[in-house]
Design an enzyme around this catalytic site. Sequence first.
Site, PDB file in Angstrom:
ATOM      1  N   PRO A 100     -21.082  30.708 -45.198  1.00 48.85           N
ATOM      2  CA  PRO A 100     -21.849  31.738 -45.832  1.00 48.85           C
ATOM      3  C   PRO A 100     -22.743  32.050 -44.932  1.00 48.85           C
ATOM      4  O   PRO A 100     -23.659  31.284 -44.290  1.00 48.85           O
ATOM      5  CB  PRO A 100     -22.213  31.187 -47.056  1.00 48.85           C
ATOM      6  CG  PRO A 100     -21.311  29.936 -47.309  1.00 48.85           C
ATOM      7  CD  PRO A 100     -20.822  29.482 -46.000  1.00 48.85           C
ATOM      8  N   LEU A 105     -26.509  27.065 -43.729  1.00 49.28           N
ATOM      9  CA  LEU A 105     -25.221  26.133 -43.474  1.00 49.28           C
ATOM     10  C   LEU A 105     -25.007  26.622 -41.763  1.00 49.28           C
ATOM     11  O   LEU A 105     -23.858  26.115 -41.340  1.00 49.28           O
ATOM     12  CB  LEU A 105     -23.993  26.370 -44.410  1.00 49.28           C
ATOM     13  CG  LEU A 105     -24.195  25.963 -45.669  1.00 49.28           C
ATOM     14  CD1 LEU A 105     -22.952  26.078 -46.159  1.00 49.28           C
ATOM     15  CD2 LEU A 105     -24.761  24.589 -45.743  1.00 49.28           C
ATOM     16  N   GLY A 106     -25.899  27.290 -41.169  1.00 46.62           N
ATOM     17  CA  GLY A 106     -25.807  27.471 -39.805  1.00 46.62           C
ATOM     18  C   GLY A 106     -24.947  28.497 -39.048  1.00 46.62           C
ATOM     19  O   GLY A 106     -24.252  28.680 -38.049  1.00 46.62           O
ATOM     20  N   SER A 107     -24.344  29.488 -40.087  1.00 44.19           N
ATOM     21  CA  SER A 107     -23.690  30.602 -39.782  1.00 44.19           C
ATOM     22  C   SER A 107     -24.148  31.254 -38.484  1.00 44.19           C
ATOM     23  O   SER A 107     -23.168  31.279 -37.568  1.00 44.19           O
ATOM     24  CB  SER A 107     -23.286  31.361 -40.793  1.00 44.19           C
ATOM     25  OG  SER A 107     -24.624  32.247 -40.951  1.00 44.19           O
ATOM     26  N   ALA A 109     -25.788  30.171 -35.772  1.00 43.15           N
ATOM     27  CA  ALA A 109     -25.793  29.115 -34.625  1.00 43.15           C
ATOM     28  C   ALA A 109     -24.045  29.022 -34.485  1.00 43.15           C
ATOM     29  O   ALA A 109     -23.649  28.851 -33.103  1.00 43.15           O
ATOM     30  CB  ALA A 109     -26.420  27.845 -34.919  1.00 43.15           C
ATOM     31  N   ALA A 110     -23.368  28.937 -35.448  1.00 42.33           N
ATOM     32  CA  ALA A 110     -22.170  28.725 -35.357  1.00 42.33           C
ATOM     33  C   ALA A 110     -21.089  29.930 -34.813  1.00 42.33           C
ATOM     34  O   ALA A 110     -20.432  29.630 -33.703  1.00 42.33           O
ATOM     35  CB  ALA A 110     -21.272  28.145 -36.325  1.00 42.33           C
ATOM     36  N   ASP A 151     -30.308  23.133 -35.266  1.00 44.86           N
ATOM     37  CA  ASP A 151     -28.973  23.791 -35.638  1.00 44.86           C
ATOM     38  C   ASP A 151     -28.061  23.835 -34.317  1.00 44.86           C
ATOM     39  O   ASP A 151     -26.763  23.552 -34.584  1.00 44.86           O
ATOM     40  CB  ASP A 151     -29.189  25.189 -36.028  1.00 44.86           C
ATOM     41  CG  ASP A 151     -29.747  25.394 -37.736  1.00 44.86           C
ATOM     42  OD1 ASP A 151     -29.939  24.141 -38.035  1.00 44.86           O
ATOM     43  OD2 ASP A 151     -29.391  26.343 -38.380  1.00 44.86           O
TER      44      ASP A 151
HETATM   45  O1  PMV Z   1     -31.157  27.490 -40.591  1.00 45.70           O
HETATM   46  P1  PMV Z   1     -31.507  26.802 -41.788  1.00 45.70           P
HETATM   47  O2  PMV Z   1     -31.664  27.364 -43.142  1.00 45.70           O
HETATM   48  O3  PMV Z   1     -30.826  25.422 -42.061  1.00 45.70           O
HETATM   49  O4  PMV Z   1     -33.007  26.004 -41.683  1.00 45.70           O
HETATM   50  C1  PMV Z   1     -33.094  25.429 -40.630  1.00 45.70           C
HETATM   51  C2  PMV Z   1     -34.311  24.084 -40.779  1.00 45.70           C
HETATM   52  C3  PMV Z   1     -35.712  24.452 -40.360  1.00 45.70           C
HETATM   53  O5  PMV Z   1     -36.321  23.138 -40.424  1.00 45.70           O
HETATM   54  C4  PMV Z   1     -36.395  25.209 -41.712  1.00 45.70           C
HETATM   55  C5  PMV Z   1     -36.116  25.304 -39.232  1.00 45.70           C
HETATM   56  C6  PMV Z   1     -35.858  24.930 -37.917  1.00 45.70           C
HETATM   57  O6  PMV Z   1     -35.777  25.590 -37.015  1.00 45.70           O
HETATM   58  O7  PMV Z   1     -35.427  23.701 -37.701  1.00 45.70           O
END
Ligand code: PMV
Length: 312
Positions: A100, A105-107, A109-110, A151
């Site tokens: 999602p 959940l890292g969409s 970056a994935a 991430d």
């Molecule tokens: O991408 P998300 O929504 O999992 O958020 C990342 C986590 C944070 O610590 C809020 C931001 C970061 O860059 O580490």
Amino acid sequence: MARSPVEASAPGKVILFGEHAVVYGRPAIAAPISQLRATARVAPAPSGSGLTIAAADLGARVRLAEAPADEPLACAARLALARLQAAEPDAVLSVHSAIPIASGLGSGAAVATALIRALTGYLGAPVALEALSALVYEVEKLHHGTPSGIDNTVIAYEQPVWFQRGHPIERLRVGAALTLVVADSGMPSATREAVGSVRQARARAPARYERLFDQVAEVVGLARQAIERGAAPTLGALMDRNHALLAEIGVSSEALDRLAQAARRAGALGAKLSGAGRGGHMIALAEDDARQAVAQALREAGAAHVIETTVA
Ligand code: PMV
């Protein structure tokens, strides 16, 4: 020379402990969700056609030469080509993601990881994990502004990691597999905005926020020991503690609090929001015999989507 199609993938992720404080140099722990994946495929196209990027889920199709600089998929492709000092190939690069979007959940970056893997693989020069993670970090800046780097690290390495900015990453040993129930609050979460609001709050009350981040860091350190020892009840209590600190930091929400509470009432060992907060996902730690009851309670408490995953 006609090349063969190449496909690659990358997992989603959850942050188990330490989000937000990790942006300010404290450690955090994250794990991949291997059953939720983004995939990318590169296949040859007629000579002279250049690289076309097709995102089936988004209904988007764009030629690299015409894509704006801040378009994340094009940015990932350009970074990969620059890294290899390679010319744009005549190919179609299609990406697909089951993760999602905008939910922690890292969409983003994935998708970038899968894309760079597939493109560099297609060109016969796949990049090593460290370089891959660094390239995805550059793409993450478009989504996040000031990403900590957690991430891209957990997704590229696809291992539970202990992450602290400026330190070498450490792979975590998991003493006993952890069962997580992951629930979507149904509200999108814009990481850039949540991170920006914490930055503003910290500017107004720096001492208070530094203290909160230190408290988070302490929880993260204890959580590492509990994960390594396989001490699930201790870990659950630490999740509750981390959630309370995130609420004080200002990134929880009524829905996230409600879901966490519902999971605990249904027998979860602990629960917390995961990722940027405000919306997005929360996670609950459940023993195997409580897993289904926790998942059911989360659905009844309004979760838009619930998945179960194992961290091992
Ligand atoms: O991408 P998300 O929504 O999992 O958020 C990342 C986590 C944070 O610590 C809020 C931001 C970061 O860059 O580490």
